[in-house]
Motif scaffolding. Structure first.
Motif, mmCIF file in Angstrom:
data_model
loop_
_atom_site.group_PDB
_atom_site.id
_atom_site.type_symbol
_atom_site.label_atom_id
_atom_site.label_comp_id
_atom_site.label_asym_id
_atom_site.label_seq_id
_atom_site.Cartn_x
_atom_site.Cartn_y
_atom_site.Cartn_z
ATOM 1 N N THR A 112 -53.501 25.587 -9.151
ATOM 2 C CA THR A 112 -54.366 24.769 -9.763
ATOM 3 C C THR A 112 -55.305 24.076 -8.967
ATOM 4 O O THR A 112 -56.589 24.143 -9.155
ATOM 5 N N LYS A 113 -54.709 23.462 -7.789
ATOM 6 C CA LYS A 113 -55.542 22.657 -6.877
ATOM 7 C C LYS A 113 -56.477 23.540 -6.264
ATOM 8 O O LYS A 113 -57.750 23.377 -5.710
ATOM 9 N N VAL A 114 -55.818 24.860 -5.765
ATOM 10 C CA VAL A 114 -57.083 25.688 -5.101
ATOM 11 C C VAL A 114 -57.979 26.376 -5.813
ATOM 12 O O VAL A 114 -59.198 26.571 -5.525
ATOM 13 N N ALA A 115 -57.527 26.467 -7.136
ATOM 14 C CA ALA A 115 -58.581 26.766 -8.205
ATOM 15 C C ALA A 115 -59.826 25.888 -8.501
ATOM 16 O O ALA A 115 -61.041 26.197 -8.487
ATOM 17 N N GLU A 116 -59.238 24.837 -8.276
ATOM 18 C CA GLU A 116 -60.529 23.627 -8.341
ATOM 19 C C GLU A 116 -61.411 23.487 -7.135
ATOM 20 O O GLU A 116 -62.612 23.506 -7.292
ATOM 21 N N ALA A 117 -60.709 23.825 -6.005
ATOM 22 C CA ALA A 117 -61.347 23.731 -4.748
ATOM 23 C C ALA A 117 -62.260 24.982 -4.682
ATOM 24 O O ALA A 117 -63.599 24.960 -4.404
ATOM 25 N N GLU A 118 -61.988 26.186 -5.178
ATOM 26 C CA GLU A 118 -62.736 27.437 -5.501
ATOM 27 C C GLU A 118 -63.777 27.327 -6.385
ATOM 28 O O GLU A 118 -64.859 27.816 -6.098
ATOM 29 N N LYS A 119 -63.510 26.746 -7.279
ATOM 30 C CA LYS A 119 -64.595 26.339 -8.328
ATOM 31 C C LYS A 119 -65.770 25.411 -7.797
ATOM 32 O O LYS A 119 -66.995 25.652 -7.779
ATOM 33 N N ARG A 120 -65.362 24.637 -6.969
ATOM 34 C CA ARG A 120 -66.326 23.531 -6.195
ATOM 35 C C ARG A 120 -67.284 24.538 -5.178
ATOM 36 O O ARG A 120 -68.397 24.334 -4.882
ATOM 37 N N LEU A 121 -66.233 25.119 -4.300
ATOM 38 C CA LEU A 121 -67.064 26.227 -3.504
ATOM 39 C C LEU A 121 -68.037 27.337 -4.199
ATOM 40 O O LEU A 121 -69.310 27.508 -3.741
ATOM 41 N N GLY A 122 -67.702 27.732 -5.287
ATOM 42 C CA GLY A 122 -68.636 28.547 -6.032
ATOM 43 C C GLY A 122 -69.859 27.988 -6.326
ATOM 44 O O GLY A 122 -70.917 28.429 -6.643
ATOM 45 N N ALA A 123 -69.659 26.522 -6.871
ATOM 46 C CA ALA A 123 -70.752 25.833 -7.446
ATOM 47 C C ALA A 123 -71.605 25.536 -6.279
ATOM 48 O O ALA A 123 -72.915 25.697 -6.403
ATOM 49 N N ALA A 124 -71.203 25.198 -5.198
ATOM 50 C CA ALA A 124 -71.894 25.042 -4.088
ATOM 51 C C ALA A 124 -72.678 26.159 -3.531
ATOM 52 O O ALA A 124 -73.934 26.219 -3.171
ATOM 53 N N GLU A 125 -71.887 27.438 -3.622
ATOM 54 C CA GLU A 125 -72.744 28.550 -3.307
ATOM 55 C C GLU A 125 -73.944 29.065 -4.234
ATOM 56 O O GLU A 125 -74.847 29.282 -3.816
ATOM 57 N N ARG A 126 -73.687 28.575 -5.499
ATOM 58 C CA ARG A 126 -74.913 28.804 -6.534
ATOM 59 C C ARG A 126 -75.982 27.997 -6.039
ATOM 60 O O ARG A 126 -77.040 28.354 -6.143
ATOM 61 N N ASP A 127 -75.653 26.825 -5.730
ATOM 62 C CA ASP A 127 -76.807 25.794 -5.342
ATOM 63 C C ASP A 127 -77.639 26.299 -4.372
ATOM 64 O O ASP A 127 -78.771 26.039 -4.160
ATOM 65 N N PHE A 128 -76.692 26.873 -3.206
ATOM 66 C CA PHE A 128 -77.484 27.407 -2.032
ATOM 67 C C PHE A 128 -78.440 28.347 -2.165
ATOM 68 O O PHE A 128 -79.459 28.513 -1.699
#
Length: 391
Positions: A112-128
């Motif tokens: 669950t914790k890693v999933a939350e971090a990966e979701k934030r990484l994906g959102a940062a990638e989308r913004d980039f």
């Protein structure tokens, strides 16, 4: 003549001129060195812009099928559908796995914790990707599809004007040669009035042809000079294009820096959180693992510390240094501005608030990613990545 009859267009004079030039049978008006340099620089700018554009597209979207799909949507002037990033898709799988395998188990909690971090990484990638597309890719495409097409059109027109000019020069040269030949009457013809009259008539005709060729040459020269000036101004505008692309390049680097900083911060936070979970391999009292060269990848990953929160002040195997006994060195202390909020993982760390100023220094044997930070009477380890060291 009936209006319904097909009238064929008159062949342009530059067509035979171009053919003769290719076979080396006609002279060609050369452009000056400055103009040639402008043409060369413009061609280089166009070629490298295309290469940089294509490779940036590959960087932002490695999937060639997705790139083709986005290209078709743009050409059809339709909105590109929102696409889930790889990080977000991985986060979805991990969250579903945690739900099915047991969200309260150590493995489920970690998923669950890693999933939350990966979701934030994906959102940062989308913004980039979004920022880079607007601030970098769009200006490059606008140059290739706008300014460069205009330059290419004017260059083709200049080429035609130059061919017209050279064709007029060749026509005038031939007319003058024929006129000179017609005015030269052999001695034996001087006793024959009829031949003399014919020669005089031919000379007059060629004289008219020379006048006509000279007039056409003046018109062609004027049109060529006008078109050369228009093309030259457009080519000199490449300097402004370089300035614009330079600004866009800075914005691209800035967005990429922000993206990687966000990723690093998210992963540091994830490492701290994983270090607090019971049942993980962080902080265990198991014997030291063998050297990495003789350790399997699985064992190395299991015994390797996961986060900076377990990096103590002393080397591994030694007792952690008591913060009360730490004294700042006589020299080497610096002021630092905190870039982001930081939550202390344990009592050995110092919690930070963004934009506050603290005093920092290093001690022998410390992890280079950490410093000792002091704020008032509080003291603790702080991560270097959260600080801006001031002179």
């Amino acid at each position: 003549m009936s209006q319904d009859m097909l009238v064929l267009p008159t062949p342009q004079p530059y067509i035979p001129q171009f053919t003769e030039e290719k076979f080396g049978q006609a002279e060609k008006t050369e452009l000056d060195a400055h103009f040639e340099n402008l043409l060369s620089r413009a061609d280089s700018t166009k070629n490298w812009t295309e290469k940089i554009l294509r490779q940036t597209e590959v960087l932002l979207q490695p999937n060639p099928s997705a790139r083709v799909e986005e290209f078709l949507y743009e050409k059809l002037d339709r909105k590109v559908p929102s696409r889930v990033t790889n990080g977000e898709l991985l986060a979805q799988y991990m969250a579903e796995a945690a739900s099915e395998l047991g969200p309260t188990t150590p493995y489920g909690k970690t998923l669950t914790k890693v999933a939350e971090a990966e979701k934030r990484l994906g959102a940062a990638e989308r913004d980039f990707i979004h920022t880079a597309s607007i601030n970098f890719l769009t200006p490059l495409r606008n140059f290739l599809e706008g300014d460069w097409k205009t330059i290419s059109k004017e260059r083709r027109l200049l080429q035609n004007r130059r061919l017209d000019l050279d064709a007029c020069k060749a026509r005038l040269k031939k007319a003058k040669a024929a006129e000179a030949k017609a005015t030269t009457v052999p001695d034996f013809q001087e006793t024959r009035p009829r031949n003399y009259i014919l020669s005089a008539s031919a000379s007059a005709l060629w004289n008219d042809e020379v006048d006509k060729a000279e007039q056409e040459l003046r018109v062609a020269q004027t049109e060529f000079d006008r078109q050369a000036e228009v093309t030259r101004l457009l080519l000199e505008g490449i300097s402004s294009t370089h300035v614009n692309h330079l600004r866009c390049l800075h914005e691209f680097v800035e967005s990429q820096t922000t993206y990687y900083a966000q990723c690093y911060r998210h992963m540091l936070d994830l490492q701290k959180q994983l270090g607090r979970f019971p049942g993980t391999f962080v902080g265990t009292t198991e014997p030291a693992s063998p050297p990495l060269s003789s350790t399997s990848p699985t064992t190395a990953a299991a015994t390797m510390p996961v986060g900076p929160s377990v990096a103590g002040l002393a080397p591994p195997g030694e007792a952690a240094l008591c913060l009360e006994e730490v004294t700042p060195p006589a020299s080497g202390t610096r002021k630092a501005r905190v870039l982001y909020d930081y939550e202390a993982a344990d009592s050995s760390e110092l919690a930070l608030l963004a934009d506050e100023l603290i005093t920092v220094y290093s001690l022998p044997g410390m992890d280079p990613d950490w410093l000792i930070g002091e704020r008032g009477n509080k003291k603790g380890k702080v991560p270097v990545t959260y600080l801006e060291l001031l002179s």
